[in-house]
Scaffold this motif. Structure first.
Motif, PDB file in Angstrom:
ATOM      1  N   THR A 283      31.541  89.743 -17.317  1.00 21.79           N
ATOM      2  CA  THR A 283      32.818  89.123 -17.665  1.00 21.79           C
ATOM      3  C   THR A 283      32.610  87.722 -18.223  1.00 21.79           C
ATOM      4  N   ALA A 284      31.767  86.938 -17.566  1.00 23.72           N
ATOM      5  CA  ALA A 284      31.524  85.572 -18.034  1.00 23.72           C
ATOM      6  C   ALA A 284      30.897  85.571 -19.419  1.00 23.72           C
ATOM      7  N   LEU A 285      29.934  86.452 -19.685  1.00 29.44           N
ATOM      8  CA  LEU A 285      29.303  86.484 -20.999  1.00 29.44           C
ATOM      9  C   LEU A 285      30.288  86.883 -22.091  1.00 29.44           C
ATOM     10  N   ALA A 286      31.240  87.744 -21.752  1.00 31.68           N
ATOM     11  CA  ALA A 286      32.221  88.169 -22.746  1.00 31.68           C
ATOM     12  C   ALA A 286      33.184  87.042 -23.099  1.00 31.68           C
TER      13      ALA A 286
ATOM     14  N   VAL B 190      25.223  85.775 -14.226  1.00 29.82           N
ATOM     15  CA  VAL B 190      25.705  84.609 -14.972  1.00 29.82           C
ATOM     16  C   VAL B 190      26.560  83.766 -14.041  1.00 29.82           C
ATOM     17  N   ASP B 191      26.274  82.493 -13.998  1.00 25.48           N
ATOM     18  CA  ASP B 191      27.055  81.546 -13.198  1.00 25.48           C
ATOM     19  C   ASP B 191      28.092  80.902 -14.116  1.00 25.48           C
TER      20      ASP B 191
ATOM     21  N   LEU C 274      37.191  89.264 -13.547  1.00 30.36           N
ATOM     22  CA  LEU C 274      36.650  88.409 -12.489  1.00 30.36           C
ATOM     23  C   LEU C 274      35.279  87.917 -12.915  1.00 30.36           C
ATOM     24  N   MET C 275      34.974  86.649 -12.609  1.00 29.45           N
ATOM     25  CA  MET C 275      33.636  86.133 -12.871  1.00 29.45           C
ATOM     26  C   MET C 275      33.230  85.197 -11.753  1.00 29.45           C
ATOM     27  N   TRP C 276      31.990  85.383 -11.296  1.00 32.93           N
ATOM     28  CA  TRP C 276      31.461  84.533 -10.230  1.00 32.93           C
ATOM     29  C   TRP C 276      31.056  83.177 -10.785  1.00 32.93           C
TER      30      TRP C 276
END
Length: 268
Positions: A259-262, A4-5, A215-217
């Motif tokens: 992390t981003a999806l959450a 996920v971006d 952390l999320m990319w």
């Protein structure tokens, strides 16, 4: 791994349309993206159009003019329309009796905040006070705690490092960009690491402070195309984390997707 971006910009008026982003995503195996509204653009219609046209691919993060007296009502309408989050500056404050009105509205509406700012803004006591006042509000610090460029001097580096102390607040996460955001390009370009040596261990420091669950990319597409390029912005951080995964909690499934999806639910 579902990649996920967490930080992309799309627009038919500036940068690139969503089709250009989808090309990069499909080429490099990125399943979903968080569409971050660019600064100064308060018309969020195109973000919602992208969600409608490509269901299940995107999470829209909107922008409102927080200086307007109707900003809270505008944000409520955008939340009803399906926004996953709102972009606020670390220095953003509402007019009137409650300077945190727009921040409280985001919390009440169940939206996460993608937070922009310079390192000095993130490192300030004022911003720490905002975070402390809203412990239920997910706040994601953009660009590894600074602007999207290498630190220009020791003061900027010190401010960025101080911004990482925001990890003491459990509701704060941080976005990890491609290495080209904070490492200078080597001349001539070297292989396999095309940056000046030594480059700062900011990814490792962020992981040590926040842990992989915060952390999320995020690629910063399309500005990343003027740095190392989309694919390298994903490949090189992945390689960096793989190199020290065994001695940290650097879970790539979280950092590059979970992390981003959450924090920013994908719509559609």
């Amino acid at each position: 791994m579902i990649v996920v971006d967490s930080h992309c910009h799309v627009s038919p008026l500036w940068y690139e349309p969503v089709e250009s982003l989808l090309f990069q995503m499909e080429r490099h195996g990125v399943a979903h993206a968080v569409l971050i509204q660019m600064q100064g653009q308060f018309d969020n219609a195109y973000l919602f159009e992208c969600v409608r046209r490509f269901p299940g691919r995107f999470a829209p993060v909107v922008l409102v003019d927080a200086t307007r007296p109707d900003a809270v009502d505008a944000l409520a309408r955008l939340a009803d329309a399906g926004a996953s989050g709102v972009r606020l500056g670390a220095a953003t404050r509402s007019p009137g009796a409650d300077p945190l009105a727009i921040w409280r509205a985001a919390s009440d509406l169940g939206l996460a905040v993608s937070c922009a700012g310079a390192a000095a803004d993130f490192a300030s006591e004022s911003f720490a006070d905002v975070v402390a006042a809203l412990p239920e509000l997910p706040i994601v610090v953009e660009h590894l705690g600074a602007a999207s460029q290498p630190d220009r001097d020791a003061n900027e580096r010190a401010a960025r490092l101080n911004a990482m102390t925001l990890a003491r607040f459990p509701n704060v996460s941080i976005k990890l960009p491609g290495l080209g955001e904070f490492c200078r390009r080597a001349l001539p370009i070297t292989d396999p690491d095309p940056f000046e040596q030594p480059n700062p261990p900011l990814l490792e420091m962020a992981l040590g402070a926040f842990g992989s669950h915060r952390l999320m990319w995020g690629s910063d597409y399309p500005p990343v195309s003027g740095r190392e390029g989309y694919g390298n912005a994903l490949r090189l951080p992945m390689a960096r984390f793989a190199a020290f995964r065994n001695v940290t909690d650097g879970d790539p499934d979280r950092i590059f997707g979970g992390t981003a999806l959450a924090v920013f639910p994908v719509r559609g």
